[in-house]
Enzyme design. Structure first.
Site, mmCIF file in Angstrom:
data_model
loop_
_atom_site.group_PDB
_atom_site.id
_atom_site.type_symbol
_atom_site.label_atom_id
_atom_site.label_comp_id
_atom_site.label_asym_id
_atom_site.label_seq_id
_atom_site.Cartn_x
_atom_site.Cartn_y
_atom_site.Cartn_z
ATOM 1 C CE LYS A 115 -3.938 1.688 2.671
ATOM 2 N NZ LYS A 115 -4.212 2.077 4.045
ATOM 3 C CG HIS A 117 -3.098 5.156 -0.061
ATOM 4 N ND1 HIS A 117 -3.035 4.119 -0.961
ATOM 5 C CD2 HIS A 117 -4.212 4.946 0.664
ATOM 6 C CE1 HIS A 117 -4.091 3.345 -0.808
ATOM 7 N NE2 HIS A 117 -4.814 3.808 0.176
#
Ligand code: OMP
Length: 231
Positions: A115, A117
């Site tokens: 991921k 963000h």
């Protein structure tokens, strides 16, 4: 002949058969081998079944804790995806069975895709850095999935201290010399304990006492002659 199964193992085997999690027929494995049996840990999705498997993992851990070589760990790690509910439910079960020891036990698991963000990172749950990590997974055949999990945990700074699985299929590593088992290779290569609730031999032994189990047993014995590991 082998010694009788511990009651918690026998009970787990009975549940797996009754719920058709352990099934007989003809199945193509990840390795390409055609197997006369298959164990589908993805089918433990019903509350009573999830409790049956988390109880069996917890009992395996508790049994190991009073062995001469107990595995000391801080985190149960369940490799995505199938390992996630297994590790989570087992942490909860251990805290229920032995709160004095496990009330603050943690779990974590990996993302299949990083991921980029929010909080970012590849791990969900307890951070692994500097922690002793016990991997919880469903089945070992060739051990590929376990190697990937070990690599990921080490990259995050975690210390892998062992692996527990529901089923050790006791198969030779495809292409390995001398009938060496996939689990044996992991034990040697990484110097890690690998514990299983059940093995292929346990299933064969259970079939030999089961009415109508003769055909399935015969095919499993043939399969073991072909792909069974010697160590
Ligand atoms: P290895 O990574 O080769 O050890 O394969 C283990 C994986 O095969 C498991 O995590 C399952 O996805 C799958 N599998 C089962 O779930 N049950 C079986 O009885 C056999 C396999 C398999 O394909 O070998």
């Amino acid at each position: 002949s082998s010694p009788p199964l511990a009651p918690y193992k026998a009970s787990f085997l009975t549940t797996s058969l009754e719920a058709s999690i352990l099934t007989f027929g003809s199945f193509t494995l990840k390795s390409g081998r055609t197997s006369p049996y298959f164990f589908n840990a993805g089918s433990f999705h019903r509350a009573d079944l999830l409790r049956a498997i988390s109880t069996a993992y917890a009992q395996l851990i508790i049994e190991n804790a009073s062995s001469p070589t107990p595995i000391e760990f801080d985190i149960l790690f369940g490799p995505a995806y199938k390992g996630i509910p297994l590790a989570t439910a087992t942490v909860d079960k251990l805290a229920e069975l032995q709160p004095e020891k496990y009330a603050q036990l943690s779990y974590s698991f990996d993302r299949k895709e990083a991921k980029d963000h929010g909080e970012g990172g590849n791990i969900v749950g307890a951070p692994l850095k500097g922690k002793r990590v016990l991997i919880v997974d469903d089945v070992v055949t060739a051990g590929t999935a376990k190697r990937e999990a070990i690599d990921k945990i080490r990259k995050e700074g975690g210390i892998v201290v062992g692996i527990i699985v529901a089923l050790d299929r006791m198969e030779t590593l495809p292409g390995a010399e001398g009938g060496r088992s996939a689990i044996g290779e992991i034990r040697r290569e990484f110097d890690l304990p690998v514990l299983a609730i059940l093995t292929m031999n346990d299933i064969i032994a259970a079939l030999s006492g089961k009415e109508g189990g003769e055909e399935d047993m015969k095919r499993m014995v043939e399969y073991r002659e072909k792909f069974g590991a010697t160590d």
